[in-house]
Design an enzyme around this catalytic site. Sequence first.
Site, PDB file in Angstrom:
ATOM      1  N   ASP A 136     -18.489 -12.911 -10.899  1.00 17.07           N
ATOM      2  CA  ASP A 136     -18.401 -11.578 -10.312  1.00 17.07           C
ATOM      3  C   ASP A 136     -16.923 -11.233 -10.100  1.00 17.07           C
ATOM      4  OD1 ASP A 136     -20.293  -9.401  -9.071  1.00 17.07           O
ATOM      5  OD2 ASP A 136     -18.744  -9.696  -7.564  1.00 17.07           O
ATOM      6  N   TYR A 171     -13.826  -2.127  -4.965  1.00 13.13           N
ATOM      7  CA  TYR A 171     -14.333  -1.014  -5.768  1.00 13.13           C
ATOM      8  C   TYR A 171     -13.516   0.246  -5.533  1.00 13.13           C
ATOM      9  CZ  TYR A 171     -18.075  -4.351  -6.247  1.00 13.13           C
ATOM     10  OH  TYR A 171     -18.778  -5.498  -6.509  1.00 13.13           O
ATOM     11  N   HIS A 190     -27.272 -13.331 -12.178  1.00 16.38           N
ATOM     12  CA  HIS A 190     -25.863 -13.020 -11.954  1.00 16.38           C
ATOM     13  C   HIS A 190     -25.135 -14.059 -11.111  1.00 16.38           C
ATOM     14  CE1 HIS A 190     -22.397 -10.372 -11.518  1.00 16.38           C
ATOM     15  NE2 HIS A 190     -22.437 -10.548 -10.217  1.00 16.38           N
TER      16      HIS A 190
END
Length: 285
Positions: A94, A201, A263
């Site tokens: 990630d 982000y 993930h």
Amino acid sequence: MPVDGFRLGYERAGQGRGVLLLHGWPGDRTDYRDVVPLVSAAADVVVPDLRGFGQSDKHRADPASQYTAAAQARSIAGLITELGLDRPVIAGYDIGSRIAQAVARERPDLVSALVVSPPLPGIGERILRPGAQREFWYQSFHQLALCTDLIDGRPDAVRAYLRHFWSHWSGPAFDLAEDHERHLVSVYGPPGAFTASIAWYRAGAGSVATSLAEQAPAPGSRIAVPTTVLWPAHDPLFPRDWSDRLDDFFTDVTLTYLNDAGHFTPREAPRAFAAAVTAALRQRP
């Protein structure tokens, strides 16, 4: 030793050659709690909380200058130097994967090898396909003040929101342990903690912005350290066919598919993850 005013919390275990494990979102250094015992028997393993996570500093700083991959990489490079690690293997998934790649790209002198899971470069405009955009909606949502207004400082809202990702992004055989969920809610739930976690982000470091901006480097500018890529079969964010351009970005890359994982590779496939790290240690000159 603070870098840009940020101090990193970390755990350290074992003796031997250095290994640095970088967590993802929404996680913290406990993402590796099942990996560390398998690796620390033969290595000096350091597992930090990244800037804005866990026990590390969560300064209210401009995300574009202090929470990008390059900024996070500066803290990791500083930690390597502070702890006297001699060219450790750096592993991550990630956002930890992006940061590991940034360290190897900018400071290859500090790294002996990478072990990483998606995201990886080479996605390009495929991230704009309708199916991909159905998965990456959260990266736009994280830009909104509404996001933090609804979630930050509200443990029940944090639990409900993050539970979606822990469930939806994982493989069919994985359930996040209740004690691990409680721990993560305890570190993401206090006022300001969730906001700090999504600074990544808001800095434009997410996969949508990064993939659209990427360009394949000249051969001499590719990441040159030996790189092992662990690509899970059940990750809804990063389908297997997006692994087809790794050679355009890495000089020495080995691709391995994890058939049973989603993930969260260090949580879902800790033995395979640890085996890849120890193999990278053995191959170090």
